[in-house]
Motif scaffolding. Structure first.
Motif, PDB file in Angstrom:
ATOM      1  N   VAL A   1      26.605  56.190  31.371  1.00 43.16           N
ATOM      2  CA  VAL A   1      27.682  55.927  30.402  1.00 43.16           C
ATOM      3  C   VAL A   1      28.832  56.923  30.603  1.00 43.16           C
ATOM      4  O   VAL A   1      30.013  56.559  30.531  1.00 43.16           O
ATOM      5  N   LYS A   2      28.492  58.177  30.880  1.00 49.46           N
ATOM      6  CA  LYS A   2      29.541  59.178  31.144  1.00 49.46           C
ATOM      7  C   LYS A   2      30.333  58.804  32.397  1.00 49.46           C
ATOM      8  O   LYS A   2      31.568  58.907  32.423  1.00 49.46           O
ATOM      9  N   ALA A   3      29.610  58.376  33.437  1.00 49.25           N
ATOM     10  CA  ALA A   3      30.287  57.982  34.676  1.00 49.25           C
ATOM     11  C   ALA A   3      31.203  56.791  34.439  1.00 49.25           C
ATOM     12  O   ALA A   3      32.333  56.739  34.938  1.00 49.25           O
ATOM     13  N   LEU A   4      30.721  55.831  33.655  1.00 53.42           N
ATOM     14  CA  LEU A   4      31.518  54.634  33.372  1.00 53.42           C
ATOM     15  C   LEU A   4      32.785  54.991  32.602  1.00 53.42           C
ATOM     16  O   LEU A   4      33.870  54.461  32.883  1.00 53.42           O
ATOM     17  N   ALA A   5      32.673  55.900  31.644  1.00 53.86           N
ATOM     18  CA  ALA A   5      33.855  56.309  30.867  1.00 53.86           C
ATOM     19  C   ALA A   5      34.892  56.979  31.762  1.00 53.86           C
ATOM     20  O   ALA A   5      36.097  56.734  31.622  1.00 53.86           O
ATOM     21  N   MET A   6      34.439  57.820  32.696  1.00 49.52           N
ATOM     22  CA  MET A   6      35.366  58.455  33.633  1.00 49.52           C
ATOM     23  C   MET A   6      36.073  57.412  34.483  1.00 49.52           C
ATOM     24  O   MET A   6      37.290  57.486  34.713  1.00 49.52           O
ATOM     25  N   LEU A   7      35.312  56.436  34.956  1.00 41.89           N
ATOM     26  CA  LEU A   7      35.884  55.410  35.822  1.00 41.89           C
ATOM     27  C   LEU A   7      36.865  54.523  35.083  1.00 41.89           C
ATOM     28  O   LEU A   7      37.899  54.130  35.630  1.00 41.89           O
ATOM     29  N   GLU A   8      36.551  54.185  33.856  1.00 43.01           N
ATOM     30  CA  GLU A   8      37.464  53.335  33.073  1.00 43.01           C
ATOM     31  C   GLU A   8      38.817  54.006  32.930  1.00 43.01           C
ATOM     32  O   GLU A   8      39.862  53.342  33.024  1.00 43.01           O
ATOM     33  N   SER A   9      38.807  55.318  32.745  1.00 43.44           N
ATOM     34  CA  SER A   9      40.068  56.059  32.651  1.00 43.44           C
ATOM     35  C   SER A   9      40.815  56.023  33.978  1.00 43.44           C
ATOM     36  O   SER A   9      42.035  55.820  34.020  1.00 43.44           O
ATOM     37  N   ASP A  10      40.080  56.177  35.091  1.00 42.09           N
ATOM     38  CA  ASP A  10      40.707  56.144  36.416  1.00 42.09           C
ATOM     39  C   ASP A  10      41.295  54.768  36.725  1.00 42.09           C
ATOM     40  O   ASP A  10      42.399  54.646  37.254  1.00 42.09           O
ATOM     41  N   VAL A  11      40.532  53.722  36.416  1.00 40.65           N
ATOM     42  CA  VAL A  11      40.986  52.360  36.705  1.00 40.65           C
ATOM     43  C   VAL A  11      42.196  52.002  35.859  1.00 40.65           C
ATOM     44  O   VAL A  11      43.117  51.323  36.319  1.00 40.65           O
ATOM     45  N   GLU A  12      42.214  52.485  34.625  1.00 43.82           N
ATOM     46  CA  GLU A  12      43.377  52.231  33.761  1.00 43.82           C
ATOM     47  C   GLU A  12      44.634  52.859  34.358  1.00 43.82           C
ATOM     48  O   GLU A  12      45.725  52.286  34.290  1.00 43.82           O
ATOM     49  N   ALA A  13      44.461  54.035  34.999  1.00 44.54           N
ATOM     50  CA  ALA A  13      45.607  54.708  35.616  1.00 44.54           C
ATOM     51  C   ALA A  13      46.055  54.002  36.889  1.00 44.54           C
ATOM     52  O   ALA A  13      47.231  54.004  37.226  1.00 44.54           O
ATOM     53  N   ASP A  14      45.114  53.372  37.613  1.00 46.13           N
ATOM     54  CA  ASP A  14      45.448  52.699  38.873  1.00 46.13           C
ATOM     55  C   ASP A  14      44.593  51.445  39.008  1.00 46.13           C
ATOM     56  O   ASP A  14      43.610  51.421  39.761  1.00 46.13           O
ATOM     57  N   PRO A  15      44.926  50.363  38.304  1.00 39.96           N
ATOM     58  CA  PRO A  15      44.084  49.157  38.303  1.00 39.96           C
ATOM     59  C   PRO A  15      44.079  48.405  39.623  1.00 39.96           C
ATOM     60  O   PRO A  15      43.252  47.520  39.824  1.00 39.96           O
ATOM     61  N   SER A  16      44.987  48.744  40.549  1.00 43.28           N
ATOM     62  CA  SER A  16      45.071  48.002  41.812  1.00 43.28           C
ATOM     63  C   SER A  16      44.149  48.544  42.890  1.00 43.28           C
ATOM     64  O   SER A  16      44.049  47.956  43.967  1.00 43.28           O
ATOM     65  N   ASP A  17      43.487  49.658  42.633  1.00 44.18           N
ATOM     66  CA  ASP A  17      42.637  50.287  43.657  1.00 44.18           C
ATOM     67  C   ASP A  17      41.293  49.558  43.730  1.00 44.18           C
ATOM     68  O   ASP A  17      40.470  49.660  42.805  1.00 44.18           O
ATOM     69  N   PRO A  18      41.016  48.814  44.821  1.00 42.12           N
ATOM     70  CA  PRO A  18      39.772  48.039  44.890  1.00 42.12           C
ATOM     71  C   PRO A  18      38.533  48.915  44.957  1.00 42.12           C
ATOM     72  O   PRO A  18      37.459  48.504  44.508  1.00 42.12           O
ATOM     73  N   ASN A  19      38.655  50.118  45.522  1.00 43.64           N
ATOM     74  CA  ASN A  19      37.485  50.996  45.595  1.00 43.64           C
ATOM     75  C   ASN A  19      37.067  51.465  44.209  1.00 43.64           C
ATOM     76  O   ASN A  19      35.871  51.520  43.900  1.00 43.64           O
ATOM     77  N   ARG A  20      38.029  51.788  43.383  1.00 51.16           N
ATOM     78  CA  ARG A  20      37.693  52.175  42.011  1.00 51.16           C
ATOM     79  C   ARG A  20      37.085  50.993  41.256  1.00 51.16           C
ATOM     80  O   ARG A  20      36.189  51.170  40.432  1.00 51.16           O
ATOM     81  N   GLN A  21      37.574  49.798  41.533  1.00 51.01           N
ATOM     82  CA  GLN A  21      36.987  48.608  40.915  1.00 51.01           C
ATOM     83  C   GLN A  21      35.527  48.451  41.355  1.00 51.01           C
ATOM     84  O   GLN A  21      34.660  48.076  40.556  1.00 51.01           O
ATOM     85  N   ARG A  22      35.266  48.742  42.632  1.00 50.41           N
ATOM     86  CA  ARG A  22      33.894  48.657  43.136  1.00 50.41           C
ATOM     87  C   ARG A  22      33.004  49.666  42.430  1.00 50.41           C
ATOM     88  O   ARG A  22      31.884  49.342  42.012  1.00 50.41           O
ATOM     89  N   TYR A  23      33.490  50.903  42.308  1.00 53.61           N
ATOM     90  CA  TYR A  23      32.706  51.921  41.620  1.00 53.61           C
ATOM     91  C   TYR A  23      32.485  51.544  40.153  1.00 53.61           C
ATOM     92  O   TYR A  23      31.420  51.813  39.586  1.00 53.61           O
ATOM     93  N   LEU A  24      33.500  50.926  39.563  1.00 54.37           N
ATOM     94  CA  LEU A  24      33.379  50.498  38.173  1.00 54.37           C
ATOM     95  C   LEU A  24      32.277  49.449  38.033  1.00 54.37           C
ATOM     96  O   LEU A  24      31.482  49.493  37.078  1.00 54.37           O
ATOM     97  N   ALA A  25      32.221  48.491  38.955  1.00 55.60           N
ATOM     98  CA  ALA A  25      31.177  47.466  38.911  1.00 55.60           C
ATOM     99  C   ALA A  25      29.798  48.097  39.002  1.00 55.60           C
ATOM    100  O   ALA A  25      28.876  47.725  38.250  1.00 55.60           O
ATOM    101  N   LEU A  26      29.623  49.055  39.908  1.00 51.43           N
ATOM    102  CA  LEU A  26      28.320  49.697  40.073  1.00 51.43           C
ATOM    103  C   LEU A  26      27.950  50.512  38.834  1.00 51.43           C
ATOM    104  O   LEU A  26      26.801  50.471  38.374  1.00 51.43           O
ATOM    105  N   SER A  27      28.916  51.223  38.268  1.00 51.83           N
ATOM    106  CA  SER A  27      28.643  52.014  37.059  1.00 51.83           C
ATOM    107  C   SER A  27      28.285  51.115  35.884  1.00 51.83           C
ATOM    108  O   SER A  27      27.375  51.416  35.112  1.00 51.83           O
ATOM    109  N   ALA A  28      29.011  50.013  35.761  1.00 50.36           N
ATOM    110  CA  ALA A  28      28.724  49.080  34.660  1.00 50.36           C
ATOM    111  C   ALA A  28      27.318  48.500  34.802  1.00 50.36           C
ATOM    112  O   ALA A  28      26.575  48.378  33.820  1.00 50.36           O
ATOM    113  N   ALA A  29      26.940  48.160  36.023  1.00 47.18           N
ATOM    114  CA  ALA A  29      25.594  47.610  36.256  1.00 47.18           C
ATOM    115  C   ALA A  29      24.535  48.642  35.886  1.00 47.18           C
ATOM    116  O   ALA A  29      23.544  48.315  35.206  1.00 47.18           O
ATOM    117  N   LYS A  30      24.728  49.868  36.299  1.00 47.44           N
ATOM    118  CA  LYS A  30      23.745  50.901  36.000  1.00 47.44           C
ATOM    119  C   LYS A  30      23.677  51.207  34.517  1.00 47.44           C
ATOM    120  O   LYS A  30      22.622  51.586  33.997  1.00 47.44           O
TER     121      LYS A  30
END
Length: 410
Positions: free
Chosen positions: A299-328
């Motif tokens: 959950v901590k990792a997901l919260a960090m990633l959500e903040s990163d993705v909000e800052a740069d929603p076009s980055d596909p790698n961050r989107q990938r990390y977000l998918a993995l964090s959400a699954a976990k």
């Protein structure tokens, strides 16, 4: 002027008073232009860079550094859109810079790029390349030339420049290291390892980058014991976050859960905003049967990633990390559709396909997991690494799963 750290003569102060606005505007345009020049994502970035660098040169005709960068921007624009006027001007701007600064490495590289491009397919380039050998640091110029060709996908020219850098300064560690990074990008792992080993042999004690790359190669190729051995024998204390993380990762893959947990916590102390460390610690805790603690880390990792993705929603790698964090973190309704979209649109990468396969495996989507896994193996993912991932345990009894791994192993 009063805040400057050095005292100015009356003449210097008068000059600044007369030209302060002009100089500041030139520097502002230069800074903005070089910012666009460093943008590797936006295809129009070289156009924006050229416009701003033109302005800098117009404001200060003696701004030779701006002319050199302008030449580079115009060359990139030509390589993108094919306008021959841009190539001619790129050569002109480089020559203008060199008229007053003949030893300027950046301008020389820009001129070589323009001439090589103009004469592409017309024979030997040794004469123009000889321009680089007269510079104070020719290997540095060769590396810059290699990076430019690599940026536009001219791999043969890039490799030639990397090899020229090694020939110019064979005992400088950054030359084989840069070549190793180039080889790694092309999937030439054995050659890359040899280049990194050479860089490791000749690098100062304080430099650990070559060893870090050797460890990463060992982990990627499935040489897990070798990777652990390399990390444990790297010169100097285990205090850098990258090194500690690598040792934690290797220990985790080898099933050494207690030392892996200790190392991940140490790495988090060193780099508290690294979401991947939180994810990896969660994995260790989950494998140790401490599911509540593991979920807290996810959950901590997901919260960090959500903040990163909000800052740069076009980055596909961050989107990938977000998918993995959400699954976990147990949010498969969010993770699975995102992973499906990314699998269709992500650039070819074994690491990316592997992460998406993990998302599908966690969310019990068998067919999608196998599809992503087959893609990762095809590109070069180690079967041993796949077998070490607990997410795939439930697939291990599948004939299709075994066939995918067996094809790579044979």
């Amino acid at each position: 002027i009063a805040d400057l750290p050095v005292a100015l003569t009356r003449e210097q102060q008068a000059r600044i008073d007369q030209q302060a606005t002009r100089s500041l505007k030139a520097w502002e345009a230069f800074a903005q232009g070089t910012g666009h020049l460093d943008d590797l994502v936006n295809p129009r970035a070289p156009i924006f860079a050229a416009e701003l660098l033109h302005r800098a040169v117009e404001l200060d005709h003696d701004f030779f550094l701006a002319r050199s960068h302008l030449s580079a921007a115009l060359w990139l624009e030509f390589m993108s859109v094919g306008n021959p006027d841009r190539l001619r001007e790129a050569e002109l701007q480089a020559r203008r810079a060199l008229e007053d600064r003949p030893d300027m490495s950046l301008a020389t590289v820009a001129l070589v790029l323009a001439i090589q491009t103009r004469t592409m397919g017309q024979g030997d380039h040794s004469t123009v390349l000889a321009e680089l050998s007269s510079l104070p640091k020719p290997d540095e110029a060769d590396r810059e030339l290699a990076s430019s060709w690599l940026r536009v996908g001219e791999l043969e020219l890039a490799e030639s420049a990397f090899l020229a850098a090694i020939e110019s300064a064979p005992d400088y560690w950054l030359n084989p290291y840069g070549y190793g990074r180039f080889l790694l990008r092309g999937g030439r792992h054995d050659e890359a390892e040899r280049a990194f080993s050479r860089a490791s042999e000749i690098s100062p004690v304080s430099v650990e980058w070559p060893q870090v790359e050797i460890v990463a190669l060992g982990l990627a190729n499935g040489d897990l014991s070798g990777a652990v051995e390399m990390v444990e024998t790297i010169r100097g204390p285990q205090t850098g976050p990258v090194r500690v993380k690598q040792l934690a990762t290797a220990s985790s893959i080898l099933g050494r859960l207690e030392p892996a947990e200790t190392l991940y916590r140490q790495a988090i102390d060193l780099s508290p905003h690294d979401f991947m460390l939180r994810q990896d610690l969660g994995d260790i805790l989950a494998r140790s049967g401490r599911s509540t603690e593991a979920n807290d880390e996810y959950v901590k990792a997901l919260a960090m990633l959500e903040s990163d993705v909000e800052a740069d929603p076009s980055d596909p790698n961050r989107q990938r990390y977000l998918a993995l964090s959400a699954a976990k973190a147990g949010d498969c309704p969010r993770a699975s559709p995102l992973a499906s979209t990314l699998l269709r649109h992500l650039p070819q990468s074994a690491e990316a396909a592997h992460d998406l396969a993990r998302v599908f495996a966690i969310c019990n989507e068998r067919e999608m997991a196998l599809q992503a896994l087959a893609e990762a193996i095809r590109i070069g993912l180690s079967p041993e690494l796949v077998r070490s991932r607990p997410e795939f345990d439930w697939l291990s009894t599948s004939t299709d799963f075994e066939q995918i791994l067996a094809a790579a192993e044979t």
